[in-house]
Design an enzyme around this catalytic site. Structure first.
Site, PDB file in Angstrom:
ATOM      1  N   ASP A  37       0.858  -1.191   0.000  1.00  0.00           N
ATOM      2  CA  ASP A  37       0.000   0.000   0.000  1.00  0.00           C
ATOM      3  C   ASP A  37       0.888   1.233   0.000  1.00  0.00           C
ATOM      4  O   ASP A  37       1.726   1.401   0.883  1.00  0.00           O
ATOM      5  CB  ASP A  37      -0.926   0.022   1.213  1.00  0.00           C
ATOM      6  CG  ASP A  37      -2.152   0.894   0.976  1.00  0.00           C
ATOM      7  OD1 ASP A  37      -1.971   2.105   0.730  1.00  0.00           O
ATOM      8  OD2 ASP A  37      -3.283   0.379   1.031  1.00  0.00           O
ATOM      9  N   ASN A  99      -5.689  -5.161  -6.089  1.00  0.00           N
ATOM     10  CA  ASN A  99      -6.815  -4.483  -5.442  1.00  0.00           C
ATOM     11  C   ASN A  99      -6.654  -2.967  -5.387  1.00  0.00           C
ATOM     12  O   ASN A  99      -7.640  -2.253  -5.251  1.00  0.00           O
ATOM     13  CB  ASN A  99      -6.960  -5.036  -4.015  1.00  0.00           C
ATOM     14  CG  ASN A  99      -7.909  -4.236  -3.172  1.00  0.00           C
ATOM     15  OD1 ASN A  99      -9.124  -4.358  -3.289  1.00  0.00           O
ATOM     16  ND2 ASN A  99      -7.366  -3.387  -2.304  1.00  0.00           N
ATOM     17  N   TYR A 171     -12.598   5.755 -14.390  1.00  0.00           N
ATOM     18  CA  TYR A 171     -12.668   4.575 -13.519  1.00  0.00           C
ATOM     19  C   TYR A 171     -13.367   3.410 -14.224  1.00  0.00           C
ATOM     20  O   TYR A 171     -12.872   2.273 -14.212  1.00  0.00           O
ATOM     21  CB  TYR A 171     -13.408   4.959 -12.245  1.00  0.00           C
ATOM     22  CG  TYR A 171     -13.574   3.864 -11.225  1.00  0.00           C
ATOM     23  CD1 TYR A 171     -12.533   3.520 -10.368  1.00  0.00           C
ATOM     24  CD2 TYR A 171     -14.784   3.193 -11.089  1.00  0.00           C
ATOM     25  CE1 TYR A 171     -12.692   2.533  -9.409  1.00  0.00           C
ATOM     26  CE2 TYR A 171     -14.958   2.207 -10.139  1.00  0.00           C
ATOM     27  CZ  TYR A 171     -13.909   1.880  -9.290  1.00  0.00           C
ATOM     28  OH  TYR A 171     -14.072   0.896  -8.350  1.00  0.00           O
ATOM     29  N   LYS A 175     -11.743  -0.202 -15.239  1.00  0.00           N
ATOM     30  CA  LYS A 175     -12.286  -1.445 -14.690  1.00  0.00           C
ATOM     31  C   LYS A 175     -12.760  -2.384 -15.793  1.00  0.00           C
ATOM     32  O   LYS A 175     -12.623  -3.614 -15.681  1.00  0.00           O
ATOM     33  CB  LYS A 175     -13.418  -1.135 -13.712  1.00  0.00           C
ATOM     34  CG  LYS A 175     -12.950  -0.472 -12.421  1.00  0.00           C
ATOM     35  CD  LYS A 175     -11.945  -1.330 -11.670  1.00  0.00           C
ATOM     36  CE  LYS A 175     -11.687  -0.833 -10.272  1.00  0.00           C
ATOM     37  NZ  LYS A 175     -10.674  -1.662  -9.554  1.00  0.00           N
ATOM     38  N   THR A 205     -16.111   1.328   1.425  1.00  0.00           N
ATOM     39  CA  THR A 205     -14.690   1.664   1.462  1.00  0.00           C
ATOM     40  C   THR A 205     -14.549   3.182   1.385  1.00  0.00           C
ATOM     41  O   THR A 205     -15.530   3.900   1.177  1.00  0.00           O
ATOM     42  CB  THR A 205     -13.932   1.039   0.276  1.00  0.00           C
ATOM     43  OG1 THR A 205     -14.355   1.679  -0.947  1.00  0.00           O
ATOM     44  CG2 THR A 205     -14.193  -0.461   0.171  1.00  0.00           C
TER      45      THR A 205
END
Length: 289
Positions: A37, A99, A171, A175, A205
């Site tokens: 991360d 992820n 986005y 994706k 999230t």
């Protein structure tokens, strides 16, 4: 014994949210986990080593094995260093969970180049970069006679598959590209003993809470004792199953939210028109109008 005993996993974007839940469950199931991360904000700016290290500390305190990594997987070299660290720290690599992600929402007429490029870089290039270096490692292992049994789990989204969302052209395009990348990689890497699948998760999230028109839904309080359908922990069991050595699935994309898992299919024939010769505009106006 856990389903992932003895396996080594990389989980990108694992300092918070869904990635954190993946890392914790993987460790609980016996995997050694490289917790990657960068520690940036929702829009990808900044860096903080704290989130990755906090997850590692939690895993170690529970008796698991983990190491922190803060490389930027949106760069080829950063992705390589994550893969190299897994092999150096734990002796091998068996699982890659892509992820990591950011948001820079904007409508098409107003989006600027940086908003477009940054989201494509973290999501689509970030998946491709880690996948490239992991695939090169597994190919070399296979060519050396090692019996490879590896798994990749990519992270697509409803926004890029079955639920396009206004304001998320960057986005959604990234994706959708990840879903396509998954299918191509599954076809290419099967010969080396690697399975590749993807999930399209819906959960609470930092990113979903910041999504216009959706934040209030995800932020709604769940009465104590009731099932929290948007908890990010609901996503991870499917990912752990797909990462397991006995799973045979490859080339699949699953939508997952709460207690529901749905296999998705891509573009398919809806209707066909045909002509015995070249089309004219008038013909098409008649047929398609």
């Amino acid at each position: 014994m856990g389903i992932l005993d003895g396996r080594v996993a990389i989980v990108t974007g694992a300092g918070r949210g869904i990635g954190r839940e993946h890392a914790l469950l993987f460790a609980k199931e016996g995997a050694s986990v490289v917790v990657n991360d960068l520690g940036g904000a929702n829009d990808g700016t900044g860096a903080d080593a704290g989130p990755a290290q906090q997850v590692v500390d939690e895993i170690l305190a529970a008796g698991g094995a983990a190491a922190a990594n803060t490389d930027n997987i949106a760069t080829w070299d950063g992705a390589r260093r994550v893969v190299d660290q897994a092999v150096a720290d734990f002796g091998r690599l068996d699982i890659l969970v892509n992820n990591a992600g950011i948001l820079r929402d904007a409508f098409i007429a107003g989006i600027d180049e940086a908003q477009w490029d940054s989201v494509i870089a973290v999501h689509l290039k970030g998946h491709a970069a880690t996948l490239h270096h992991a695939a090169a490692y597994w190919k070399a292992q296979s060519k050396a006679g090692v019996d490879v049994n590896a798994a990749v789990i990519n992270t697509a989204s409803a926004s890029g598959t079955f639920m396009p969302n206004a304001g998320q052209a960057n986005y959604g395009a990234a994706k959708a590209g990840i879903a396509a990348l998954t299918l191509v990689a599954a076809d290419e890497l099967e010969r080396y003993g690697v399975r590749v699948n993807a999930i399209a998760p819906i959960a609470r999230t930092r990113l979903t809470l910041a999504t216009p028109g959706m934040g209030a839904l995800f932020a709604a309080e769940v009465p104590e004792g009731e099932f929290d359908a948007f908890a990010p922990s609901n996503i991870s069991p499917l990912v752990a199953y797909l990462a397991g050595p006995d799973c045979k699935l490859t080339g699949k994309v699953f939508a997952v939210q709460g207690g529901g898992i749905t296999e998705l299919a891509g573009w398919h024939d809806v209707s066909t028109i045909e002509s015995d010769g070249p089309w004219t505009v008038a013909d098409l106006t008649d047929k398609l109008g």
